[in-house]
Design an enzyme around this catalytic site. Structure first.
Site, PDB file in Angstrom:
ATOM      1  CG  HIS A  98       3.685  14.045  -6.153  1.00 44.79           C
ATOM      2  ND1 HIS A  98       2.476  13.506  -6.489  1.00 44.79           N
ATOM      3  CD2 HIS A  98       4.336  14.267  -7.324  1.00 44.79           C
ATOM      4  CE1 HIS A  98       2.387  13.397  -7.805  1.00 44.79           C
ATOM      5  NE2 HIS A  98       3.507  13.849  -8.336  1.00 44.79           N
TER       6      HIS A  98
ATOM      7  CG  ASP B  64       3.389   6.785  -8.704  1.00 43.79           C
ATOM      8  OD1 ASP B  64       4.580   6.394  -8.689  1.00 43.79           O
ATOM      9  OD2 ASP B  64       2.782   7.142  -7.677  1.00 43.79           O
TER      10      ASP B  64
ATOM     11  CG  HIS C 142       0.963  11.544  -1.124  1.00 39.05           C
ATOM     12  ND1 HIS C 142       1.798  10.607  -1.683  1.00 39.05           N
ATOM     13  CD2 HIS C 142       0.749  12.458  -2.092  1.00 39.05           C
ATOM     14  CE1 HIS C 142       2.067  10.946  -2.937  1.00 39.05           C
ATOM     15  NE2 HIS C 142       1.443  12.064  -3.210  1.00 39.05           N
ATOM     16  N   GLY C 143      -0.755  13.294   2.564  1.00 38.65           N
ATOM     17  CA  GLY C 143      -1.601  13.298   3.748  1.00 38.65           C
ATOM     18  C   GLY C 143      -1.286  14.448   4.696  1.00 38.65           C
TER      19      GLY C 143
ATOM     20  CG  ASP D 232      -5.965  15.918  -2.489  1.00 35.07           C
ATOM     21  OD1 ASP D 232      -6.962  16.566  -2.114  1.00 35.07           O
ATOM     22  OD2 ASP D 232      -6.058  14.737  -2.863  1.00 35.07           O
TER      23      ASP D 232
ATOM     24  CG  ASP E 243      -2.156  13.374  -8.574  1.00 33.51           C
ATOM     25  OD1 ASP E 243      -0.946  13.428  -8.823  1.00 33.51           O
ATOM     26  OD2 ASP E 243      -2.640  13.567  -7.429  1.00 33.51           O
ATOM     27  CG  HIS E 244      -0.225   9.645  -7.522  1.00 31.42           C
ATOM     28  ND1 HIS E 244       1.047   9.303  -7.151  1.00 31.42           N
ATOM     29  CD2 HIS E 244      -0.478  10.818  -6.901  1.00 31.42           C
ATOM     30  CE1 HIS E 244       1.536  10.229  -6.327  1.00 31.42           C
ATOM     31  NE2 HIS E 244       0.629  11.165  -6.167  1.00 31.42           N
TER      32      HIS E 244
ATOM     33  CG  ASN F 171       1.397  17.357  -7.211  1.00 31.33           C
ATOM     34  OD1 ASN F 171       1.768  18.184  -8.050  1.00 31.33           O
ATOM     35  ND2 ASN F 171       1.225  16.080  -7.501  1.00 31.33           N
TER      36      ASN F 171
HETATM   37  P1  13P Z   1      -0.788  16.368  -0.145  1.00 34.38           P
HETATM   38  O1  13P Z   1      -1.368  15.193   0.542  1.00 34.38           O
HETATM   39  O2  13P Z   1       0.401  16.913   0.580  1.00 34.38           O
HETATM   40  O3  13P Z   1      -1.791  17.448  -0.415  1.00 34.38           O
HETATM   41  O4  13P Z   1      -0.226  15.877  -1.569  1.00 34.38           O
HETATM   42  C1  13P Z   1      -1.026  15.857  -2.708  1.00 34.38           C
HETATM   43  C2  13P Z   1      -0.376  15.171  -3.840  1.00 34.38           C
HETATM   44  O5  13P Z   1       0.815  14.913  -3.889  1.00 34.38           O
HETATM   45  C3  13P Z   1      -1.239  14.825  -4.982  1.00 34.38           C
HETATM   46  O6  13P Z   1      -0.546  14.114  -5.954  1.00 34.38           O
HETATM   47  O1  G3H Z   2      -1.583  12.067  -4.125  1.00 36.97           O
HETATM   48  C1  G3H Z   2      -2.696  11.587  -3.906  1.00 36.97           C
HETATM   49  C2  G3H Z   2      -3.868  12.467  -3.893  1.00 36.97           C
HETATM   50  O2  G3H Z   2      -3.982  13.111  -2.659  1.00 36.97           O
HETATM   51  C3  G3H Z   2      -5.123  11.746  -4.327  1.00 36.97           C
HETATM   52  O3  G3H Z   2      -5.684  10.953  -3.351  1.00 36.97           O
HETATM   53  O4  G3H Z   2      -6.602   8.885  -4.492  1.00 36.97           O
HETATM   54  O5  G3H Z   2      -7.627   9.756  -2.372  1.00 36.97           O
HETATM   55  O6  G3H Z   2      -7.934  10.979  -4.516  1.00 36.97           O
HETATM   56  P1  G3H Z   2      -7.034  10.079  -3.698  1.00 36.97           P
HETATM   57 ZN    ZN Z   3       1.013  12.887  -5.107  1.00 34.53          ZN
END
Ligand code: 13P
Ligand code: G3H
Ligand code: ZN
Length: 314
Positions: free
Chosen positions: A216, A109, A184-185, A261, A87-88, A259
């Site tokens: 995402h 990314d 994100h977040g 997280d 991821d990323h 996605n």
């Molecule tokens: P969230 O922070 O919305 O869960 O997004 C996760 C994400 O995009 C991971 O690549």
């Molecule tokens: O998109 C990002 C994910 O939420 C990953 O976050 O680098 O803190 O693991 P992280």
């Molecule tokens: Zn992401």
């Protein structure tokens, strides 16, 4: 090591099926044994394909040997339809490293780079990855992060539909992450009626029919987890996710990977806080980590059934 030796699959067939039948493959991030087991058990119990997403920082946290040991220990077969995805990925080298470790899919990314540099980087990763039958995702448009003070008028951060055909043709990527208002977040929207930019999604889908698009920053931030965290000593205010109805609407279009997280982070934290507070004399990590794992398992099942629509799609 070849990802096929782990029983993993790349995302090509997954996305083709998802596009044809209008559902999304869940991409859930994990970072330890509990989060991985919760996701795999939820996918297994719902008969859903799944993408196991690992960020660079999560890879560093777990260590590549332990990660590979855990994936090996899942005893997967390609009929389980599980992909392991970086991821990323931030560089060509990071993607190469993941492919060498046995990942079946990588994201490069370059979304913050100028268009031409993003193209060149994605192309370089595709040329390497496709030799090993590994799928590549790239991104156009910039999602805001947790601390960004993005406003809705900040149109430049959205994906420009006029760029997508050129980008896909020039890079030969397998899927494209787009920016249509997710972030994100846990602090995604200022109010409940804030909508995603479906006009942009429609325009992109018109230019790229039958091409897999990725969302995402798509956590819905279940409020019962926020409430539990706050009830048991946490302090999370104004957390607000993408409305489930908006995500379902996106899935009906060409969004075929979603996605998540932050939802799992909240689920895990809620389970741990609740158990630790209710059982102050209990110092057995299996009890509080187990409660966190159970919350993730239940939430993944809920999202697989009610957002992704990927249950029983194997
Ligand atoms: P969230 O922070 O919305 O869960 O997004 C996760 C994400 O995009 C991971 O690549
Ligand atoms: O998109 C990002 C994910 O939420 C990953 O976050 O680098 O803190 O693991 P992280
Ligand atoms: Zn992401």
């Amino acid at each position: 090591m070849d990802y096929k030796d782990f029983g993993l699959v790349n995302t090509k067939q997954m996305f083709a099926d998802a596009l044809r039948h209008h559902y999304a493959i869940p991409a859930f991030n994990f970072y330890n044994m509990e989060t991985l087991a919760a996701i795999i058990e939820a996918a297994h119990d719902t008969n859903s394909p799944v993408i196991l997403a690992v960020s660079e920082s999560a890879l560093k946290y777990m260590g590549s040997d332990l990660l590979r040991g855990m994936i090996w220990g899942l005893n997967l077969k390609d009929s389980n339809r599980v992909a392991l995805h970086l991821d990323h990925g931030s560089s060509f080298e990071s993607c190469v490293n993941a492919i060498k470790l046995g990942f079946s899919s990588v994201m490069i990314d370059g979304s913050k780079l100028p268009f031409e540099s993003n193209v060149a980087l994605a192309k370089q990763v595709v040329e390497y990855a496709h030799q090993y039958d590994v799928s590549v995702e790239a991104e156009l448009g910039v999602l805001s992060g947790i601390e960004d003070e993005r406003t809705k008028s900040d149109f430049s951060s959205y994906t420009n539909p006029d760029d997508v055909v050129n980008f896909v043709n020039a890079t030969n990527i397998d899927s494209l992450a787009i920016a249509i208002g997710t972030s994100h977040g846990a602090y995604k929207r200022k109010s409940d009626d804030e909508e995603l930019r479906f006009d942009i999604l429609d325009d992109i889908a018109k230019q790229l029919p039958d091409f897999p698009l990725v969302l995402h920053g798509a956590s819905s931030i279940p409020q019962h987890f926020v409430k539990t965290i706050n009830e048991y000593g946490g302090k999370i205010s104004n957390a607000r996710g993408i409305a489930v109805s908006q995500l379902k609407r996106a899935v009906k279009k060409n969004i075929c990977k979603i996605n998540v997280d932050s939802d799992s982070r909240l689920a895990f934290t809620a389970g741990i806080r609740e158990t630790m507070t209710k059982q102050p004399d209990n110092f057995n990590p299996r009890d509080y980590l187990g409660a966190g794992k159970k919350n993730i398992y239940e939430n993944c099942i809920d999202e697989i059934k009610n957002i992704m629509g990927s249950a029983n799609k194997i």
